[in-house]
Write an enzyme that holds these catalytic residues in place. Structure first.
Site, PDB file in Angstrom:
ATOM      1  N   ARG A  26      20.758  35.491  48.796  1.00 35.92           N
ATOM      2  CA  ARG A  26      21.527  36.672  49.224  1.00 35.92           C
ATOM      3  C   ARG A  26      22.613  36.222  50.197  1.00 35.92           C
ATOM      4  O   ARG A  26      23.755  36.660  50.136  1.00 35.92           O
ATOM      5  CB  ARG A  26      20.627  37.738  49.859  1.00 35.92           C
ATOM      6  N   TYR A  33      40.863  55.395  42.084  1.00 34.27           N
ATOM      7  CA  TYR A  33      39.720  55.345  41.178  1.00 34.27           C
ATOM      8  C   TYR A  33      38.706  56.436  41.582  1.00 34.27           C
ATOM      9  O   TYR A  33      38.415  56.609  42.772  1.00 34.27           O
ATOM     10  CB  TYR A  33      39.085  53.959  41.278  1.00 34.27           C
ATOM     11  N   ASP A  43      43.414  47.873  46.630  1.00 34.74           N
ATOM     12  CA  ASP A  43      42.610  47.665  45.419  1.00 34.74           C
ATOM     13  C   ASP A  43      43.568  47.106  44.365  1.00 34.74           C
ATOM     14  O   ASP A  43      44.456  47.809  43.886  1.00 34.74           O
ATOM     15  CB  ASP A  43      41.999  49.003  44.988  1.00 34.74           C
ATOM     16  N   LYS A  95      36.969  44.345  35.260  1.00 36.91           N
ATOM     17  CA  LYS A  95      38.136  44.658  34.441  1.00 36.91           C
ATOM     18  C   LYS A  95      38.839  43.363  34.006  1.00 36.91           C
ATOM     19  O   LYS A  95      38.253  42.557  33.329  1.00 36.91           O
ATOM     20  CB  LYS A  95      39.046  45.619  35.201  1.00 36.91           C
TER      21      LYS A  95
END
Ligand code: PLP
Length: 385
Positions: free
Chosen positions: A50, A102, A174, A199
């Site tokens: 992690r 978004y 973004d 994407k």
């Protein structure tokens, strides 16, 4: 002399290249949760996956280099990346967001962070003059998307960065729609860049991932802490897939944009089409600004058919282009923002920001352009019957 000086080479050789142990040209998939330690307080730099994993670290170094930042971070999704970035702020702080961001970004602010006392407001970030007045003392950051989803509204990154710098607040960009191949927001003054790597960066519609890059090391330390504390990390296998996808980003984006330019011109000249939104068209909103800050108009197009044409029928008539959420894969996709990507916006806000029921969004893939235009042609024809 540096090994390379162009992004096409950085996409393939950037970050941490290959495996020094075996000479493998690809970074191995370190499919491990933990690492054996030599003695108490002694290890080889890795303790628990992690906190850090070598495959993920290679990806993080790569995206930091591509976005011209000090450090990069990989997350389990774009929303996990955005959530980590928004976790930098505190109760009482406020974030200004671009109109038509978004849908998920709006939703996490409206339904999750609002409960913790972080507020937001939707502003026209494309207009730096009116935006300046909205920066009240509690505003700690501006979050922009350019071009924004789904009307491809262009925001002048430098103009907004001048405002955030003057007020000592953060600019978050973004950059999902453009990718570092077409646009580097940090060069224009952004403090943090976020990607849904699901994407274009992944590029093959086969993984969900998110990335964040910071301009300065200090902010990077804060995000590293949040990444480890909240734990939305990307796994080693998906990190490998994403590194693999990024290697071909340049050739894919060139073809994506070339196809999109052709499709936008075709739609614009079609009598059934009322309006086309594409920042690569010379008469588009923000064309000049986009040209200054990005290599081209990207590969996302939105358009509206005239009233005579039935939108539902258009979607069901498509044969090659798939009706689907998401974007940025090699295959072309079409979606209906009002009921799909932007359904989380209340109807009233949707109407205000121009996401009409007739709006169609296209993610133009890298198929042969003649095949794509033929599919659009026959679907438009059928939707008018
Ligand atoms: C898809 C998308 C996101 C969310 O990313 P996920 O990987 O789906 O979590 C954020 N911003 C933009 C612009 C997107 O297109």
């Amino acid at each position: 002399m540096a090994k390379y000086s162009h992004i096409e080479s950085a996409l393939i050789h950037g970050g941490i290249y290959g495996d020094p142990l075996t000479g493998a040209v690809n970074v191995p998939i370190y499919q491990t949760s933990t690492y054996e330690q030599q003695a108490l307080g002694q290890n080889k730099g890795w303790e628990y996956s992690r906190t850090g994993n070598p495959t993920r670290a290679a990806l993080e170094a790569l995206i930091a280099e591509l976005e011209h930042g000090a450090a990069g971070f990989a997350f389990a999704s774009g929303m996990a990346a955005l959530t980590a970035v928004l976790s930098l702020f505190s109760q009482g702080d406020k974030i200004l967001i671009s109109q038509n961001v978004y849908g998920g970004t709006f939703r996490v602010l409206d339904k999750v962070f609002k409960n913790f006392g972080l507020s937001y407001s939707i502003e026209d970030t494309a207009n730096a003059e009116t935006l300046a007045d909205k920066i009240t003392p509690e505003v700690k950051a501006i979050l922009i998307e350019t071009p924004a989803n789904p009307l491809l509204t262009v925001t002048d990154i430098k103009a907004v960065a001048d405002l955030t710098k003057a007020r000592g607040i953060k600019l978050i960009a973004d950059n999902t729609f453009m990718t570092p191949y077409l646009q580097n927001p940090i060069d224009f003054g952004a403090d943090i860049v976020v990607h849904s790597a699901t994407k274009y960066l992944g590029g093959h519609s086969d993984l969900v991932a998110g990335l964040a890059v910071v301009k300065e090391k200090e902010l990077g330390e804060k995000i590293a802490f949040i990444q480890n504390a909240t734990g939305g990390v990307l796994g080693p296998f998906d990190s490998f897939l994403l590194i693999r996808g990024i290697k071909t980003l340049g050739v894919r984006m060139d073809r994506h944009a070339q196809n999109a330019e052709r499709a936008a011109l075709y739609l614009k000249s079609h009598p059934a089409v009322k309006r086309v939104y594409y920042p690569g068209l010379e008469d588009a909103q923000g064309y000049a600004v986009n040209k200054r800050q990005a290599k081209n108009g990207g590969a996302m197009i939105s358009f509206e058919l005239t009233e005579k044409y039935d939108v539902a029928r258009f979607f069901s008539s498509l044969r090659l282009i798939a009706l689907a959420e998401s974007l940025g894969g090699v295959e072309s996709l079409a979606c209906h923002p009002a009921t799909m990507t932007h359904a989380s916006f209340p109807e009233k806000i949707r109407q205000e920001i121009g996401i009409t029921d007739g709006l169609i969004r296209l993610s133009v893939g890298i198929e042969n352009i003649e095949d794509l235009l033929a599919d659009l042609e026959q679907a438009i024809e059928r939707s008018g019957e």
